[in-house]
Scaffold this active site. Structure first.
Site, PDB file in Angstrom:
ATOM      1  N   LYS A   1       0.816  -1.196   0.000  1.00 32.11           N
ATOM      2  CA  LYS A   1       0.000   0.000   0.000  1.00 32.11           C
ATOM      3  C   LYS A   1       0.860   1.260   0.000  1.00 32.11           C
ATOM      4  O   LYS A   1       0.374   2.360  -0.218  1.00 32.11           O
ATOM      5  CB  LYS A   1      -0.892   0.023   1.265  1.00 32.11           C
ATOM      6  CG  LYS A   1      -1.822  -1.158   1.392  1.00 32.11           C
ATOM      7  CD  LYS A   1      -2.498  -1.100   2.781  1.00 32.11           C
ATOM      8  CE  LYS A   1      -3.236  -2.396   3.043  1.00 32.11           C
ATOM      9  NZ  LYS A   1      -3.702  -2.473   4.434  1.00 32.11           N
TER      10      LYS A   1
ATOM     11  N   ASP B   1      14.717  -0.455   1.384  1.00 29.90           N
ATOM     12  CA  ASP B   1      15.411  -0.549   2.671  1.00 29.90           C
ATOM     13  C   ASP B   1      16.502  -1.614   2.525  1.00 29.90           C
ATOM     14  O   ASP B   1      17.610  -1.308   2.086  1.00 29.90           O
ATOM     15  CB  ASP B   1      14.364  -0.873   3.744  1.00 29.90           C
ATOM     16  CG  ASP B   1      14.936  -0.912   5.145  1.00 29.90           C
ATOM     17  OD1 ASP B   1      16.151  -0.754   5.307  1.00 29.90           O
ATOM     18  OD2 ASP B   1      14.163  -1.105   6.107  1.00 29.90           O
ATOM     19  N   SER B   2      16.191  -2.868   2.808  1.00 32.47           N
ATOM     20  CA  SER B   2      17.194  -3.922   2.582  1.00 32.47           C
ATOM     21  C   SER B   2      17.329  -4.226   1.090  1.00 32.47           C
ATOM     22  O   SER B   2      18.329  -4.773   0.649  1.00 32.47           O
ATOM     23  CB  SER B   2      16.802  -5.202   3.321  1.00 32.47           C
ATOM     24  OG  SER B   2      15.702  -5.805   2.678  1.00 32.47           O
ATOM     25  N   GLY B   3      16.295  -3.890   0.320  1.00 34.40           N
ATOM     26  CA  GLY B   3      16.292  -4.164  -1.115  1.00 34.40           C
ATOM     27  C   GLY B   3      15.696  -5.515  -1.473  1.00 34.40           C
ATOM     28  O   GLY B   3      15.500  -5.827  -2.646  1.00 34.40           O
TER      29      GLY B   3
HETATM   30  P1  IMP Z   1      13.018  -3.993   1.968  1.00 32.89           P
HETATM   31  O1  IMP Z   1      12.581  -5.293   1.378  1.00 32.89           O
HETATM   32  O2  IMP Z   1      13.816  -4.199   3.235  1.00 32.89           O
HETATM   33  O3  IMP Z   1      13.736  -3.093   0.998  1.00 32.89           O
HETATM   34  O4  IMP Z   1      11.735  -3.265   2.498  1.00 32.89           O
HETATM   35  C1  IMP Z   1      10.872  -2.686   1.657  1.00 32.89           C
HETATM   36  C2  IMP Z   1       9.504  -2.460   2.263  1.00 32.89           C
HETATM   37  O5  IMP Z   1       9.502  -2.357   3.689  1.00 32.89           O
HETATM   38  C3  IMP Z   1       9.021  -1.137   1.762  1.00 32.89           C
HETATM   39  O6  IMP Z   1       8.354  -1.282   0.537  1.00 32.89           O
HETATM   40  C4  IMP Z   1       8.145  -0.648   2.895  1.00 32.89           C
HETATM   41  O7  IMP Z   1       6.837  -1.092   2.695  1.00 32.89           O
HETATM   42  C5  IMP Z   1       8.732  -1.266   4.138  1.00 32.89           C
HETATM   43  N1  IMP Z   1       9.629  -0.317   4.837  1.00 32.89           N
HETATM   44  C6  IMP Z   1      10.984  -0.367   4.914  1.00 32.89           C
HETATM   45  N2  IMP Z   1      11.475   0.655   5.617  1.00 32.89           N
HETATM   46  C7  IMP Z   1      10.411   1.400   5.995  1.00 32.89           C
HETATM   47  C8  IMP Z   1      10.273   2.627   6.765  1.00 32.89           C
HETATM   48  O8  IMP Z   1      11.233   3.261   7.233  1.00 32.89           O
HETATM   49  N3  IMP Z   1       9.002   3.068   6.917  1.00 32.89           N
HETATM   50  C9  IMP Z   1       7.912   2.432   6.411  1.00 32.89           C
HETATM   51  N4  IMP Z   1       8.005   1.294   5.699  1.00 32.89           N
HETATM   52  C10 IMP Z   1       9.232   0.777   5.503  1.00 32.89           C
END
Ligand code: IMP
Ligand code: MG
Length: 172
Positions: A41, A100-102
């Protein structure tokens, strides 16, 4: 009730940046069908503003993945629902809220590529520098953010704060 937020990017700053990205996309994208895919979302508000900043014709679609529980990275990405139109031979712009982590983005790129689009570009509103070099995965970036939990303009904390018109961190 919402807690106090320390604002990182206000409404005006976001609007200006989104318009710039829209114009850049208009310049960059070759002729042919364009499908803009929002990752729900979190991309809700960014997607809504970005598609209005892109002047060429486009179609929209959405998908939803979940990867977080209680603001914690579970490391598990589950596809909750997928896009409903064919993107084969079409140009695709994937719209994310934050990298964030990707892990989520990498998963989605691989998933979309199985559908044989003509090209795939990624727009992310935010990029969190965690010392992992995922920056190259993002073609259009709104803003860099520090390694803190950010909310607003689509981004939530336990479902709250998405409707804030600005981006910030929760003051504790
Ligand atoms: P990743 O897989 O760690 O890159 O996380 C990606 C998803 O985590 C994003 O699409 C967000 O929905 C959620 N997310 C990561 N960091 C944040 C934050 O600081 N605030 C809100 N949502 C986050
Ligand atoms: Mg997301």
């Amino acid at each position: 009730m919402n807690k106090k937020i320390e604002v990182l990017f206000d409404e005006k700053k976001i609007a200006k940046r989104v318009k710039e990205i829209g114009s850049q996309i208009d310049k960059d994208f070759p002729d042919g069908d364009l499908v803009v895919i929002g990752v729900l979302k979190g991309s809700l508000l960014f997607m809504a503003d970005l598609i209005r900043a892109i002047k060429r014709p486009l179609r929209c679609d959405f998908l939803r993945v979940s990867s977080y529980q209680n603001d914690q990275d579970t490391g598990v990405i589950r596809m909750e629902f997928d896009i409903t139109q064919s993107i084969e031979g079409k140009h695709v712009l994937l719209v994310e809220d934050i990298v964030d982590s990707g892990k989520t983005l990498k998963h989605l790129i691989a998933h979309i590529k199985t559908k044989d689009p003509a090209s795939l570009k990624v727009a992310s509103l935010l990029y969190k520098d965690r010392g992992i070099d995922n920056r190259k995965l993002v073609d259009y970036l709104g803003f860099d953010v520090p390694d803190r939990y950010v909310v607003g303009y689509g981004l939530d904390s336990q479902g709250l704060y998405r409707s804030l018109p600005y981006i910030g961190v929760i003051d504790n």
